[in-house]
Scaffold this motif. Sequence first.
Motif: not given
Length: 330
Positions: A198-219
Amino acid sequence: MQAITYAMYGPPDVLHLKDVDRPEPGDDEVLIRVRAAEATKSDCEMRSFNHSVKWFWLPLRIALGITKPRQQILGGYFSGEIAALGRNVTQFAVGEQVFGAAGLRLGAYGEYVALPANYTIVVKPDNMSFAEAAAVPLGGLNALHFMHLAKVAAGEKVLINGAGGSIGTHAVQIAKSMGAEVTAVDSAIKENMLRRLGADHFIDYAKDDFARSSHGYDVIFDMVPGSSYSACIRSLNRNGRYLSGNPRLSLIIRSVFTTRFSDKTARFAFARETREELLALKAMIEDGKVGSIVDRVLPMEEAAEAHRLVETEQRLGAIVIAIGDLDGVQ
Ligand SMILES: NC(=O)c1ccc[n+]([C@@H]2O[C@H](COP(=O)([O-])OP(=O)(O)OC[C@H]3O[C@@H](n4cnc5c(N)ncnc54)[C@H](OP(=O)(O)O)[C@@H]3O)[C@@H](O)[C@H]2O)c1
């Protein structure tokens, strides 16, 4: 009876199959014929004493045995059948199929385990095999506890770091069932599995750092020991909540400041693993909202291999040990 035992702390090869005495249930206990047990990260950590949360080493060592393990049969999460009842036990019947958590009593790596009847033990969902049911309590109870703490609301953006593990795979499903938009972070080989869950989006931690993207998260639900606390807090939206299952002391202190002096909340917690939560999970399983992800079922003789697979992350889902006969477990 046969049990997977360990007489000293160390690598997977300290696990051995042995004949041991069958436990007798006390007056307030049930005797369970275990059919399947999940081989978990926690089992591996108790066996090796190589803990991701370092301050936890001493209290756990005192609890489990200073020089060698007092309880030589591991196994905290299981499914099986009620084999006998203590004389004060009325809430179960012999032959009932159950699943649950053995707490610090452990012992589910043995063909029989005696546990207090008021432990987190519940009738097994009809729509799951023993192997599937054994893979639920650890991940499901932890994920449900943290998702409730986060008070996830429909439409919120939830990021799960370490989404492909035992806890993360359940967290993805539970967050989706709460109506969240879920981003799963893990290694690339887990993308298909996580999207299926059910995941809507996926980030491969070896390639991308989610903390560097402009997306914000509620949780942000963070299951990865050693991830950057400040980066996670920065990635939260206003009123965002950060939850971690790896309570390092320095971060617990920082979380108090974050919660007190910003519009964000940070919590480090241990899940309580209650009977009520397991009943709630059973209902979610029977409604088709939560499923169990089993990579492999191994016989008791291959317990050391089961631990190696868990420790080296060579898996897509839970590694389950069939306790006794493999027949009828899957
Ligand atoms: N607080 C509590 O009550 C509680 C209870 C039980 C467990 N825990 C802790 O919670 C953590 C997760 O437990 P679990 O049983 O779900 O573990 P698990 O099954 O081993 O899952 C961990 C997942 O994180 C992935 N991962 C590793 N490094 C990552 C990174 N840098 N970024 C994103 N994902 C990464 C792993 O994938 P790959 O390694 O394959 O890349 C794996 O899929 C453990 O540290 C455990 O000690 C806490």
